[in-house]
Design a protein around this motif. Structure first.
Motif, PDB file in Angstrom:
ATOM      1  N   ASP A   2      15.074 124.343 -27.549  1.00  0.00           N
ATOM      2  CA  ASP A   2      16.529 124.214 -27.535  1.00  0.00           C
ATOM      3  C   ASP A   2      16.917 122.853 -28.120  1.00  0.00           C
ATOM      4  O   ASP A   2      16.601 121.810 -27.569  1.00  0.00           O
ATOM      5  CB  ASP A   2      17.033 124.332 -26.091  1.00  0.00           C
ATOM      6  CG  ASP A   2      18.551 124.436 -26.029  1.00  0.00           C
ATOM      7  OD1 ASP A   2      19.212 124.214 -27.067  1.00  0.00           O
ATOM      8  OD2 ASP A   2      19.072 124.739 -24.943  1.00  0.00           O
ATOM      9  N   ARG A   4      20.087 122.010 -28.763  1.00  0.00           N
ATOM     10  CA  ARG A   4      21.455 121.631 -28.425  1.00  0.00           C
ATOM     11  C   ARG A   4      21.463 120.340 -27.604  1.00  0.00           C
ATOM     12  O   ARG A   4      20.512 120.034 -26.892  1.00  0.00           O
ATOM     13  CB  ARG A   4      22.123 122.761 -27.632  1.00  0.00           C
ATOM     14  CG  ARG A   4      22.399 124.009 -28.455  1.00  0.00           C
ATOM     15  CD  ARG A   4      22.937 125.134 -27.599  1.00  0.00           C
ATOM     16  NE  ARG A   4      21.948 125.553 -26.601  1.00  0.00           N
ATOM     17  CZ  ARG A   4      22.152 126.559 -25.749  1.00  0.00           C
ATOM     18  NH1 ARG A   4      23.303 127.202 -25.749  1.00  0.00           N
ATOM     19  NH2 ARG A   4      21.211 126.890 -24.883  1.00  0.00           N
ATOM     20  N   ARG A  10      25.974 114.687 -24.354  1.00  0.00           N
ATOM     21  CA  ARG A  10      27.403 114.933 -24.623  1.00  0.00           C
ATOM     22  C   ARG A  10      28.266 113.924 -23.881  1.00  0.00           C
ATOM     23  O   ARG A  10      29.282 113.453 -24.401  1.00  0.00           O
ATOM     24  CB  ARG A  10      27.780 116.369 -24.227  1.00  0.00           C
ATOM     25  CG  ARG A  10      27.221 117.433 -25.159  1.00  0.00           C
ATOM     26  CD  ARG A  10      27.860 118.780 -24.904  1.00  0.00           C
ATOM     27  NE  ARG A  10      27.484 119.316 -23.619  1.00  0.00           N
ATOM     28  CZ  ARG A  10      26.446 120.119 -23.409  1.00  0.00           C
ATOM     29  NH1 ARG A  10      25.652 120.442 -24.427  1.00  0.00           N
ATOM     30  NH2 ARG A  10      26.164 120.589 -22.212  1.00  0.00           N
TER      31      ARG A  10
END
Length: 294
Positions: A2, A4, A10
């Motif tokens: 993954d 992301r 974030r």
């Protein structure tokens, strides 16, 4: 696997953006530009209070181990932070100070401003407390970017290494994303012949090309931040330079004649992208490195 961003990553991006929006918003950017800058030949005064605030927020000490007073994060997180700095057109020798954290006292805390000789250019020489590399005989030159004072070294110095190139690519990525956003926003609100110009196919294509260019560069920069492979960094740098310059030019095109005025911000992104492209690994050197690997 993954790829992301994690929630912590974030949150880091949001945090850096919030600090910059609060301390270096468009009003502050325009005040800095209109105050003279390198384009006016009077140099710039670095905002030391903002520099120290960045230090307090951990911007310069992101990759410094916690046992040495740092944040203890990695290269991918540093790339995310520098992407936001590029998006905001934050001025100053950010990369040199970041890389000096842990080796130059006060750099991590933002108490000391560090610059470095890179090729035949030195940024912010007059404002720096510490200069890494040769600086003797450096003479001021007129910088195309009003917020990046430059000096030229008569003998030159070795160009910055992989980390300089990668973090510069991150700044270029942030600038490309910002000009893409600006072009889309203008295309939605500027009307001609009774409809938004974004409804015209030519403008749609420009904006779509900007988005593709930016996202391809983003994938390359983020991947290079994970692998730290010199060849992948070279490829990411080429794509990011192309995205920053190309998107700024296309953004000017979308804005029409207004984009070429001093009051518009678009030209600032283009000029900063030109200056950044001269930092660290040159385009020709990056191409040779990729060609050798192929």
């Amino acid at each position: 696997m993954d790829f992301r961003l994690t929630e912590d990553q974030r949150a880091l991006k949001r945090g850096v953006r919030e600090v910059l929006e609060r301390r270096f918003d468009r009003e502050a950017l325009r005040a800095a530009v209109d105050g003279g800058g390198a384009a006016g030949g009077r140099g710039r005064v670095l905002d030391r209070a903002l520099w120290r605030e960045l230090g307090t927020a951990g911007f310069f000490a992101l990759r410094l181990p916690e046992e040495h007073g740092g944040v203890g994060l990695g290269l991918p997180e540093a790339v995310l932070a520098f992407e936001e700095a590029g998006r905001a057109l934050l001025p100053g020798p950010l990369i040199a100070t970041h890389l000096a954290a842990g080796s130059v006292a006060g750099a991590a805390e933002g108490e000391v401003v560090v610059t470095r000789a890179d090729g035949d250019l030195v940024e912010w020489l007059d404002e720096a407390d510490v200069v890494l590399g040769p600086a003797e005989g450096a003479v001021p030159v007129r910088s195309v970017d009003p917020l990046t004072p430059l000096h030229r070294l008569p003998g030159g110095a070795p160009p910055g290494g992989d980390l300089v190139s990668l973090l510069t690519a991150a700044e270029q990525l942030g600038s490309a994303a910002r000009t893409t956003e600006a072009a889309v926003a203008h295309a939605r609100t500027r009307t001609q012949f009774g409809q938004p110009i974004g409804g015209f196919q030519a403008v749609k294509h420009l904006c779509a090309q900007m988005l593709v260019r930016t996202e391809v560069a983003r994938a390359a920069v983020y991947a290079a931040a994970v692998t730290a492979d010199p060849v992948e960094i070279a490829g990411a740098r080429l794509l990011a330079d192309e995205a920053a310059v190309g998107c700024a030019r296309d953004c000017l095109q979308v804005h029409g004649g207004m984009g070429f005025t001093w009051e518009a911000d678009v030209h600032l992104h283009l000029k900063r992208a030109w200056v950044r492209a001269e930092r660290g690994l040159s385009g020709a050197a990056a191409e040779e490195l990729l060609a050798a690997r192929l």
